[in-house]
Scaffold this active site. Structure first.
Site: not given
Lengths: 80, 226
Positions: B86, B198, B200
């Site tokens: 990002c 994302h 994660e």
């Protein structure tokens, strides 16, 4: 001296802000507005007193930070 | 594997990345934007998501010129692993480590939703544990996520197989506004990855799936064999 750096989206690069401004103008009833492009103006107060050197310095700042050459073009003006 | 996570003023997903890396079995070190060197023995540098320097000037522009970025560029140049997510992807582009730029979403809306990504290749340290062509679900959260580059650069990225992930629909069709539906790209040696979504935030079934975990497990596996 003062340098004014105008940074604009390169032609061909999508400018959604410009488009949104254009749509808002037309919704306000302003007719006859063609393409709208939105950029930014950065004013620099420079210690340099020679206009040529001030311009060269501001251009270097624009190349290295103020504008991203992938998506933006810039123009530097020196005002006394 | 030793991973270093860079924190700039305004970074806000560093703990999410740390959690994902720890879950995959990596050791995590914190790196500060003013540092001029990386700790010795670091395998991976991560530039997390957030709004570094308040997104002033352009997203990632100021962070890309922070002292630590010279050390990150040297790490990348010697073949070290770098992951930018990002805002981290925006920083890698602004730093010139990856080509192109991320510009304002065409809708002008901040996009915060899940998206589907197609894994374009699996012979990389980031994607080895995915299946070729696998479609994964990941959250995305960005206002400036529209990838752009000139046609020549886009052709080169495709020709050299440097597109890492593309946005697709449930049926695998291309969807997004980003150039050629690009969600993430590699450097030519495939040791640096930048992507907008994302992974994660997709490492736990309790919070919307774990399709992102394989990326971090792949990285741990890659540094174990190298």
């Amino acid at each position: 001296m003062k340098a004014r750096v105008t940074v604009m989206p390169k032609s061909g690069v999508l400018d959604p802000q410009g488009k949104a401004i254009g749509r808002a103008l037309s919704s306000l009833g302003f007719a006859g507005v063609g393409e709208v492009r939105a950029g930014k103006v950065i004013e620099l107060e420079l210690a340099e007193t020679d206009p040529e050197r001030a311009k060269a310095a501001a251009e270097e700042m624009a190349r290295r930070l103020l504008a991203n050459p992938v998506i933006e073009s810039f123009r530097v003006e020196i005002a006394g | 594997m030793r991973a270093g996570i860079v924190v700039f003023p305004g970074t806000n997903r560093e703990r999410d990345i740390a959690l994902a890396l720890s879950r995959a079995g990596a050791d995590v070190a914190w790196l500060w934007h003013r540092d001029t060197d990386l700790p010795i023995g670091l395998d991976l540098v991560v530039l997390p998501g957030g709004f570094s320097y308040g997104d002033y000037l352009r997203c990632g522009a100021i962070a890309a010129r922070a002292p630590i970025m010279q050390a990150v560029a040297r790490h990348a140049a010697r073949g070290g692993l770098v992951l930018g997510v990002c805002n981290g992807f925006q920083i890698l582009c602004e730093a010139g480590i990856l080509p192109g730029a991320l510009v304002r979403n065409a809708t002008l809306r901040f996009l915060a939703s899940d998206c589907l990504l197609r894994v374009e290749r699996t012979d990389t340290p980031f994607t080895a544990l995915y299946r070729a062509g696998q479609v994964i679900r990941c959250p995305m959260a960005h206002g400036d996520g529209n990838y752009v580059a000139d046609e020549e650069t886009l052709d080169r990225l495709e020709g050299e197989g440097l597109v890492a992930f593309r946005y697709v629909t449930e049926r695998g069709e291309a969807v997004a506004e980003a150039a050629r539906n690009i969600a993430g790209i590699f450097t030519p040696n495939r040791r640096v990855l930048g992507l907008m979504p994302h992974p994660e935030n997709a490492v736990d079934p309790l919070t919307g799936g774990e399709d992102g975990l394989a990326l971090f497990l792949s990285l741990v596996q890659a540094s174990a064999v190298s």
